[in-house]
Design a protein around this motif. Structure first.
Motif, PDB file in Angstrom:
ATOM      1  N   UNK A   1      44.915  29.022  53.709  1.00 58.82           N
ATOM      2  CA  UNK A   1      44.113  30.229  53.513  1.00 58.82           C
ATOM      3  C   UNK A   1      42.683  29.811  53.166  1.00 58.82           C
ATOM      4  N   UNK A   2      41.715  30.409  53.875  1.00 61.23           N
ATOM      5  CA  UNK A   2      40.311  30.119  53.554  1.00 61.23           C
ATOM      6  C   UNK A   2      39.532  31.422  53.429  1.00 61.23           C
ATOM      7  N   UNK A   3      39.931  32.294  52.536  1.00 61.12           N
ATOM      8  CA  UNK A   3      39.243  33.585  52.431  1.00 61.12           C
ATOM      9  C   UNK A   3      37.946  33.459  51.629  1.00 61.12           C
ATOM     10  N   UNK A   4      37.130  34.498  51.751  1.00 63.91           N
ATOM     11  CA  UNK A   4      35.949  34.581  50.888  1.00 63.91           C
ATOM     12  C   UNK A   4      36.324  35.232  49.556  1.00 63.91           C
ATOM     13  N   UNK A   5      37.148  36.258  49.662  1.00 62.29           N
ATOM     14  CA  UNK A   5      37.453  37.068  48.486  1.00 62.29           C
ATOM     15  C   UNK A   5      38.963  37.264  48.380  1.00 62.29           C
ATOM     16  N   UNK A   6      39.484  37.158  47.141  1.00 59.66           N
ATOM     17  CA  UNK A   6      40.919  37.357  46.915  1.00 59.66           C
ATOM     18  C   UNK A   6      41.117  38.623  46.092  1.00 59.66           C
ATOM     19  N   UNK A   7      42.055  39.455  46.506  1.00 60.01           N
ATOM     20  CA  UNK A   7      42.418  40.671  45.780  1.00 60.01           C
ATOM     21  C   UNK A   7      43.725  40.435  45.013  1.00 60.01           C
ATOM     22  N   UNK A   8      43.816  41.050  43.841  1.00 55.68           N
ATOM     23  CA  UNK A   8      45.116  41.232  43.194  1.00 55.68           C
ATOM     24  C   UNK A   8      45.716  40.030  42.509  1.00 55.68           C
ATOM     25  N   UNK A   9      44.915  39.040  42.150  1.00 52.31           N
ATOM     26  CA  UNK A   9      45.486  37.897  41.427  1.00 52.31           C
ATOM     27  C   UNK A   9      45.762  38.278  39.973  1.00 52.31           C
TER      28      UNK A   9
ATOM     29  N   UNK B   1      33.654  38.930  57.027  1.00 50.92           N
ATOM     30  CA  UNK B   1      34.051  38.682  55.639  1.00 50.92           C
ATOM     31  C   UNK B   1      35.574  38.581  55.633  1.00 50.92           C
ATOM     32  N   UNK B   2      36.073  37.468  55.127  1.00 49.74           N
ATOM     33  CA  UNK B   2      37.530  37.273  55.114  1.00 49.74           C
ATOM     34  C   UNK B   2      38.069  37.540  53.717  1.00 49.74           C
ATOM     35  N   UNK B   3      39.081  38.419  53.681  1.00 50.92           N
ATOM     36  CA  UNK B   3      39.692  38.718  52.391  1.00 50.92           C
ATOM     37  C   UNK B   3      41.180  38.362  52.434  1.00 50.92           C
ATOM     38  N   UNK B   4      41.701  38.042  51.253  1.00 49.59           N
ATOM     39  CA  UNK B   4      43.129  37.740  51.107  1.00 49.59           C
ATOM     40  C   UNK B   4      43.702  38.780  50.152  1.00 49.59           C
TER      41      UNK B   4
ATOM     42  N   UNK C   1      45.114  43.545  37.434  1.00 49.41           N
ATOM     43  CA  UNK C   1      44.813  42.403  38.308  1.00 49.41           C
ATOM     44  C   UNK C   1      43.319  42.430  38.616  1.00 49.41           C
ATOM     45  N   UNK C   2      42.874  41.558  39.530  1.00 49.72           N
ATOM     46  CA  UNK C   2      41.415  41.473  39.720  1.00 49.72           C
ATOM     47  C   UNK C   2      41.019  40.853  41.051  1.00 49.72           C
ATOM     48  N   UNK C   3      39.721  40.936  41.325  1.00 46.70           N
ATOM     49  CA  UNK C   3      39.111  40.241  42.462  1.00 46.70           C
ATOM     50  C   UNK C   3      38.629  38.880  41.971  1.00 46.70           C
ATOM     51  N   UNK C   4      38.653  37.886  42.853  1.00 44.96           N
ATOM     52  CA  UNK C   4      37.956  36.633  42.565  1.00 44.96           C
ATOM     53  C   UNK C   4      37.469  35.996  43.872  1.00 44.96           C
ATOM     54  N   UNK C   5      36.470  35.168  43.727  1.00 45.15           N
ATOM     55  CA  UNK C   5      35.723  34.652  44.878  1.00 45.15           C
ATOM     56  C   UNK C   5      36.020  33.155  45.044  1.00 45.15           C
ATOM     57  N   UNK C   6      36.300  32.726  46.278  1.00 49.49           N
ATOM     58  CA  UNK C   6      36.644  31.311  46.460  1.00 49.49           C
ATOM     59  C   UNK C   6      35.389  30.431  46.466  1.00 49.49           C
ATOM     60  N   UNK C   7      35.614  29.185  46.070  1.00 50.30           N
ATOM     61  CA  UNK C   7      34.507  28.229  45.949  1.00 50.30           C
ATOM     62  C   UNK C   7      33.848  27.968  47.301  1.00 50.30           C
ATOM     63  N   UNK C   8      34.685  27.937  48.351  1.00 48.87           N
ATOM     64  CA  UNK C   8      34.149  27.612  49.678  1.00 48.87           C
ATOM     65  C   UNK C   8      33.886  28.848  50.533  1.00 48.87           C
ATOM     66  N   UNK C   9      33.659  29.982  49.872  1.00 50.02           N
ATOM     67  CA  UNK C   9      33.432  31.224  50.619  1.00 50.02           C
ATOM     68  C   UNK C   9      32.257  31.068  51.588  1.00 50.02           C
ATOM     69  N   UNK C  10      32.472  31.553  52.829  1.00 47.45           N
ATOM     70  CA  UNK C  10      31.405  31.461  53.837  1.00 47.45           C
ATOM     71  C   UNK C  10      30.467  32.657  53.742  1.00 47.45           C
ATOM     72  N   UNK C  11      30.948  33.731  53.123  1.00 48.35           N
ATOM     73  CA  UNK C  11      30.113  34.928  52.978  1.00 48.35           C
ATOM     74  C   UNK C  11      30.154  35.409  51.516  1.00 48.35           C
ATOM     75  N   UNK C  12      29.661  34.593  50.605  1.00 46.36           N
ATOM     76  CA  UNK C  12      29.789  34.949  49.172  1.00 46.36           C
ATOM     77  C   UNK C  12      29.021  36.211  48.790  1.00 46.36           C
ATOM     78  N   UNK C  13      27.877  36.440  49.443  1.00 49.51           N
ATOM     79  CA  UNK C  13      27.097  37.641  49.082  1.00 49.51           C
ATOM     80  C   UNK C  13      27.871  38.895  49.500  1.00 49.51           C
TER      81      UNK C  13
END
Lengths: 400, 293
Positions: free
Chosen positions: A113-121, A68-71, A305-317
């Motif tokens: 950057x190609x993360x699944x999940x972004x922190x702190x936007x 799981x890739x996070x940014x 701030x918040x978490x958000x999920x990228x459109x091209x996430x490889x591990x969205x679940x």
């Protein structure tokens, strides 16, 4: 760059409106769009339901395996929490760091950057991410802990129905000080902001290196509580007041209150409430945590701030699972013990934090309570022309 | 002698390519950002690649600010800090380079290493170390207080920033100076002494003139980065009263929604520094001609 740099950058492009009542209004859900410089944004007065161009993932999917890739910002999640998550789900979490929101968004757009999940936007960042079609909506069935989030933030003005976001941390603007050098009454007996203009703290004071926050603070001192004002006279007055402060106290302009206050290098610092909790980790050995105090102004900027999920996430679940994991009360407390900032969960109460023994009595005022949240002011993106007026005053102040 | 012009043209290709790739194109890109616009959505720079469409309004605002607005003070302060730091660097660095070249003897290598080795450590780490040493509870401050000197070095004073600049860049002055002095023909100084010059006269009339090229090179080497420096002030002061031009560029490029102003300041600084460079080129050229004569 650490979390504090993010906050500095965040407020460069955002301004202030009252949160409380408008958050409640947001729960009702009118969604007239405000457009600033072509960017559709929500404001507390005019919350926004963001456009959806793709479907959220289906219910009941199995967790992905592997990575799981996070940014994230530096030091903005507890490695212990991540290790627990990895163990529980049998996966590996790989973290990339960003140090400036605008640059991170540019790299998300161009695919660096190609993360699944972004922190702190931030809300400003969210508007850009949606505009750039970078995010996918969340499926709340994977996030049962979403109910732990502060009720007002379950339907926030910047993202009605929380289609894309789940709140992460919350904090407010105020004044950190040394209780062994400044009496708390100095803030409560008159205009608390005046202490920052008191020449007896010359060379021992600081303000945030954050134009929007610090200029707004000068406005609040003068009794103007529109932190998004476009009135040139008010903006100019705030700039002049900051110059007067500079001449009286020669303040440091940085984001180091969390190290300078505990080290005793400063007596007073206009800063973010979360910094005082982080400051506890920087106290020299043998110094009581009670030396740190915070004045939370009656009306001030409070944001999250918040978490958000990228459109091209490889591990969205898995990304959903990590959001759910970190919004669990116990896990959020563990995470807070490292990050310092206050999780935006209503299940984490002031009493709970006090009983945890991690927060001294002198810092109770640094906590965002429901009452403070109710009257909080918020910041929104300004038109470029107005933004330039604010920047001009900041330059006049910092140019010395 | 090879007279083929094609050969010389061919040999110039790598250098020309290097210059175009690493200087001309980046410099043009900075100009395109400076005279471009801002993306209304993402608020980042939207370079204008067509010079015919360059927007000069913002440049005018910046020039007004530099000549009569808030940036005027920053510009003057930057020049004063850099010149002060250069003078101090010469005062400290020249005797060191002179000693190394003339009197160090067998210890030359050791002493040179002692000067260079600390600078293998990252600049940021060295400055952070000084922040710790100079803080009121730091080792240096406590040591000075033993002699009754209680000075808050980190309260945003210009002295600290200038000393920081000197500390940061002085090896870049010492090394080229040392290289120049080491190549001096010391017999000329002995001849000057034999002809009746005092040691100070020999130094003033022979050593210094013969070191001009090294002095100019060393001066340029430290002046260029000092003018663009922002992290020394960031780490040792952070007071508005010590803000330098580099700090304003950093602010505009990294923390504002007006990155074109940062690019404009870069152009202004580049033009200003071109004066230093032309002085350096002229003086080295003149020195070369004098040497040939």
């Amino acid at each position: 760059m650490r979390r504090r740099d993010f906050l500095r950058n965040l407020v460069i492009t955002t301004g202030g409106v009252t949160l409380g009542g408008s958050l409640l209004a947001a729960c009702g859900g009118s969604s007239t769009t405000t457009t600033v410089g072509g960017l559709a944004i929500g404001t507390p007065e005019q919350p926004i339901k963001l456009p959806v161009t793709t479907q959220a993932i289906a219910d009941g999917l199995a967790n992905e395996t592997g990575v799981l890739e996070i940014l994230n910002w530096a030091d903005y999640v507890n490695p212990e929490s991540i290790a627990l998550f990895e163990k529980q789900f049998g996966v590996k979490v790989v973290e990339s760091i960003y140090d400036e929101e605008g640059a991170a968004i540019a790299k998300l757009r161009n695919g660096t950057f190609k993360p699944d999940l972004i922190f702190g936007m931030s809300a400003t960042g969210l508007a850009k991410l949606v505009s750039g079609d970078i995010l996918q909506p969340l499926n709340k069935s994977y996030i049962p802990n979403f109910g732990n989030v502060i009720s007002g933030l379950r339907n926030p003005y910047y993202d009605l129905e929380s289609q894309y976001t789940v709140a992460y941390m919350i904090y407010g603007n105020g004044i950190g000080y040394r209780t062994d050098r400044i009496d708390r009454n100095a803030f409560t007996s008159g205009n608390g902001y005046d202490v920052l203009w008191d020449s007896q703290y010359k060379g021992k004071s600081g303000v945030l290196d954050s134009p929007r926050d610090t200029i707004a603070m000068a406005m609040f001192r003068a009794g103007n509580f529109d932190a998004n004002t476009s009135d040139p006279a008010i903006i100019k007055q705030a700039g002049d007041d900051l110059i007067a402060m500079r001449e009286a106290t020669n303040p440091k302009v940085d984001i180091l209150a969390y190290t300078e206050l505990p080290a005793g290098n400063r007596d007073i610092n206009f800063t973010w409430s979360g910094d005082l909790f982080t400051a506890l980790q920087y106290l020299p050995e043998g110094v009581s945590p009670e030396v740190l105090g915070f004045w939370y102004p009656p009306k001030t900027i409070t944001t999250n701030d918040f978490f958000c999920l990228t459109k091209n996430a490889k591990a969205p679940v898995l990304a959903h699972q990590l959001i759910n994991f970190l919004t669990d009360t116990d896990n959020a407390l563990l995470n807070r013990s490292y990050v310092g900032y206050q999780p935006a969960l209503e299940t984490i109460t002031v009493d709970m934090l006090l009983k945890s023994g991690t927060i001294p009595e002198s810092l109770v005022d640094a906590l965002v309570t429901p009452e403070r949240y109710e009257v909080a002011l918020s910041q929104v993106t300004l038109d470029p022309e107005i933004d330039a007026l604010w920047t001009d005053q900041w330059i006049a102040f910092t140019a010395g | 002698m090879i007279k083929s012009p094609r050969l010389w043209t061919g040999l110039a290709i790598p250098g020309t390519t290097w210059l175009i790739t690493l200087f001309a194109i980046p410099f043009y890109a900075v100009a395109c950002v400076a005279f471009g616009t801002i993306d209304p959505i993402f608020r980042d720079a939207a370079p204008q690649w067509n010079p015919l469409l360059w927007n000069l309004d913002q440049a005018q605002n910046i020039l007004v600010s530099l000549t009569s607005g808030p940036l005027r003070g920053v510009f003057i302060r930057t020049v004063v800090y850099v010149i002060s730091a250069m003078i101090l660097s010469f005062v400290i660095g020249f005797p060191i380079a002179y000693f190394l070249a003339r009197h160090a003897g067998k210890r030359k290598l050791l002493l040179l290493s002692l000067i260079i080795v600390p600078f293998w450590v990252n600049y940021l780490m060295r400055m952070l170390a000084w922040v710790n040493l100079l803080s009121p509870s730091g080792l240096f401050s406590r040591f000075m207080s033993m002699f009754g000197i209680n000075y808050n070095w980190l309260d945003g004073s210009p002295t600290t920033v200038i000393l920081g600049l000197v500390y940061g860049y002085i090896p870049f002055l010492i090394l080229p100076l040392y290289a120049t002095l080491e190549r001096l023909d010391w017999r000329l100084i002995e001849a000057a002494r034999d002809l009746g010059a005092s040691s100070s006269e020999a130094f003033r009339l022979v050593t210094v003139p013969m070191s001009k090229a090294g002095l100019a090179a060393a001066g340029v080497l430290i002046a260029l980065p000092m003018f663009g420096d922002y992290y020394t002030n960031d780490l040792l002061s952070r007071s508005p009263n010590t803000e330098m031009l580099g700090n304003q560029i950093d602010f505009y490029l990294n923390n504002s929604t007006q990155p074109q102003n940062g690019a404009l300041l870069v152009l202004v600084m580049s033009l200003f520094l071109a004066i230093f460079m032309s002085f350096y080129l002229r003086s080295t050229n003149r020195f070369a001609k004098e040497t040939v004569k």
